[in-house]
Scaffold this motif. Structure first.
Motif, short mmCIF file in Angstrom:
data_model
loop_
_atom_site.label_atom_id
_atom_site.label_comp_id
_atom_site.label_asym_id
_atom_site.label_seq_id
_atom_site.Cartn_x
_atom_site.Cartn_y
_atom_site.Cartn_z
N UNK A 107 0.86 -1.18 0.00
CA UNK A 107 0.00 0.00 0.00
C UNK A 107 0.89 1.23 0.00
N UNK A 108 0.65 2.10 -0.93
CA UNK A 108 1.36 3.38 -0.88
C UNK A 108 0.56 4.28 0.04
N UNK A 109 1.14 4.68 1.15
CA UNK A 109 0.30 5.38 2.11
C UNK A 109 0.81 6.75 2.53
N UNK A 110 1.68 7.35 1.72
CA UNK A 110 2.10 8.70 2.05
C UNK A 110 1.43 9.70 1.12
N UNK A 111 0.27 10.17 1.51
CA UNK A 111 -0.41 11.18 0.72
C UNK A 111 -0.25 12.56 1.37
N UNK A 112 0.87 12.74 2.05
CA UNK A 112 1.16 14.05 2.66
C UNK A 112 1.45 15.08 1.56
N UNK A 199 10.08 2.25 -8.05
CA UNK A 199 8.70 2.66 -7.78
C UNK A 199 8.26 3.66 -8.85
N UNK A 200 7.08 3.43 -9.40
CA UNK A 200 6.68 4.15 -10.61
C UNK A 200 5.38 4.93 -10.41
N UNK A 201 5.40 6.18 -10.85
CA UNK A 201 4.19 7.01 -10.93
C UNK A 201 3.81 7.07 -12.41
N UNK A 202 2.57 6.74 -12.75
CA UNK A 202 2.12 6.73 -14.14
C UNK A 202 1.16 7.89 -14.39
N UNK A 284 2.94 3.12 -7.87
CA UNK A 284 2.38 3.70 -6.64
C UNK A 284 1.14 4.54 -6.90
N UNK A 285 0.95 4.98 -8.13
CA UNK A 285 -0.24 5.76 -8.45
C UNK A 285 -0.36 5.98 -9.94
N UNK A 347 -6.14 -4.25 -12.68
CA UNK A 347 -4.90 -4.96 -12.39
C UNK A 347 -4.35 -4.65 -10.99
N UNK A 348 -5.15 -4.00 -10.17
CA UNK A 348 -4.80 -3.84 -8.76
C UNK A 348 -4.02 -2.58 -8.42
N UNK A 349 -3.95 -1.61 -9.33
CA UNK A 349 -3.19 -0.39 -9.07
C UNK A 349 -4.12 0.78 -8.75
N UNK A 350 -3.70 1.71 -7.85
CA UNK A 350 -4.55 2.86 -7.53
C UNK A 350 -4.59 3.88 -8.67
N UNK A 351 -5.76 4.10 -9.24
CA UNK A 351 -5.90 4.99 -10.39
C UNK A 351 -7.02 6.00 -10.17
N UNK A 352 -6.85 7.19 -10.80
CA UNK A 352 -7.87 8.25 -10.71
C UNK A 352 -8.01 8.92 -12.06
N UNK A 353 -9.19 9.53 -12.29
CA UNK A 353 -9.40 10.29 -13.52
C UNK A 353 -10.09 11.62 -13.22
#
Ligand code: BES
Ligand code: ZN
Length: 399
Positions: A107-112, A199-202, A284-285, A347-353
């Motif tokens: 879990x990526x959990x640093x949303x600071x 660790x990758x940000x897409x 990670x996101x 595929x289990x990754x956290x995504x937003x639009x």
């Protein structure tokens, strides 16, 4: 080790494990949460030790549910702390760095949000003109259909354009991700992370377009796709441009993606997301830009789709808008997997639009010969806001 996912689980676990319920727990939490725990009237702080950004605390069984609520409400962390069966196991967890800990959690959990000093100067470099030019260039191709030659040519153009932007940087490369079953490739620009390269940000969007008419030949039909989705690709391109002019170097790897073949069933993004899952790539996101330039809703500038997306990341993006973009935003829903974010979610990754309007107010010209920039006033003022958000997302997540 146990994850405190829900208070129900926490109450049930000790009862199931043994006849006599546990009265205390050893718990590891991020150091950034310690001040809030101290202030809380509901959770007493008994600090044992700290290492690598993580603190070991002892919590009374009856306070675990309140700690869970605090983590969730203040830090958007669903599983933001870990319980341990023994002091030994807890100490072993402390030996891990906070980052490895996150990897163990899955879990990526640093949303600071704390990168104002970087983000604000970068935001000032975002230009509406940069976004507009790319929308115009892409919509000048007859279409960007996944099976047509112009759909291949437009991806060659995009790869070349991104390569020109990246030319001065040794940490950037641009590649085709080819698809064996159709001619149009996806395009991927990779910026190698300086500290956590694995660790990758897409940040992605689809680069293809389609004329949705039933009876025409889609390979030759005109499909400018200015809003759907030259606007998203132009938004992403402006983020890349700003990254280069400000010489921003991320700690995590960032990948910008122009997906092929979205309009026929999310095929390009599905191929990439499933191959990443198969190779256990740590994404990670994921931020999806699909339709950013048509302002259809009067009192909202940015609308987040709540379905097929990650709720914690959506909340984080809402906070980014409040902190940096400072414009009204809200939620809507597609009701189906309407774009490439759904491939990542599947595929289990956290995504937003973050989207240009509510679903009610959508641009009805998409998938027609009339999806031109003229429909949105001939400028890219709406997409510009999404480029600001993209810069903030990138810097806050890739740190
Ligand atoms: N950009 C659209 C998705 C969209 C349209 C979102 C309107 C919100 C409002 C996307 O390119 C698209 O057309 N998606 C297809 C579904 C896909 C699985 C083929 C669609 O919506 O029909
Ligand atoms: Zn579409």
């Amino acid at each position: 080790m146990k994850m405190f996912l829900t208070s129900l689980l926490v109450v049930a676990a000790p009862l199931l494990a043994s006849a006599k319920p546990q009265t205390n727990y050893w718990v590891t939490v991020g150091n950034d949460t310690i001040e809030s725990i101290k202030k809380s009237s509901k959770v007493g702080l008994s600090l044992h030790s700290s290492k690598n950004g993580v603190s070991l605390i002892n919590v009374k069984a009856e306070e675990i549910a309140d700690l869970s609520t605090l983590m969730h409400e203040e830090f958007n962390r669903c599983a933001g702390f870990m319980g341990h069966d023994s002091l030994e196991e807890a100490k072993a967890a402390l030996e891990l760095t906070a980052d490895k800990q996150a990897a163990v959690d899955g879990v990526f959990n640093n949303y600071q949000i704390d990168q104002q000093a970087r983000v604000i100067p970068m935001m000032s470099q975002v230009q509406e003109m940069g976004v507009r030019k790319v929308i115009e260039s892409l919509s000048a191709f007859n279409n960007r259909y996944y099976k047509s030659q112009t759909g291949v040519d437009s991806q060659k153009w995009l790869k070349n354009y991104w390569s020109t932007l990246a030319a001065s940087r040794s940490d950037m490369r641009v590649d085709f991700f080819t698809h064996p079953n159709w001619p149009q490739p996806s395009v991927v620009l990779t910026v190698q992370g300086s500290k956590y390269p694995q660790e990758v940000v897409v940040i992605g969007g689809h680069a293809d377009s389609i004329n949705g008419g039933y009876f025409n030949d889609k390979v030759s039909a005109r499909a400018p796709g200015a809003d759907d989705n030259a606007s998203g690709i132009a938004t992403i391109t402006e983020i890349i441009r700003v990254m280069v002019v400000t010489n921003y170097q991320p700690e995590r790897t960032i990948q910008f993606m122009g997906y092929a073949a979205e309009e026929v069933g999310l095929w390009g993004s599905q191929a990439i997301a499933s191959s990443y899952k198969q190779k256990s790539v740590q994404v990670v996101g994921v931020l999806q830009f699909d339709m950013t330039n048509h302002k259809g809703t009067a009192n909202k500038d940015i609308v987040m789709m709540s379905d097929y997306t990650n709720a914690a990341q959506n909340a984080f993006i809402g906070n980014l808008i409040d902190t940096y973009v400072k414009l009204p935003w809200g939620y809507s829903s597609c009701g189906y997997g309407c774009s490439d974010h759904a491939s990542w979610t599947k595929n289990g990754y956290p995504a937003s639009i973050p989207f240009e309007s509510t679903m009610q107010d959508i641009n009805h010209k998409i998938h027609t010969t009339e999806d031109t920039i003229g429909v949105s006033g001939g400028h890219a003022q709406h997409a510009y806001k999404f480029a600001l958000l993209g810069v903030a997302y990138m810097v806050e997540l890739a740190k």
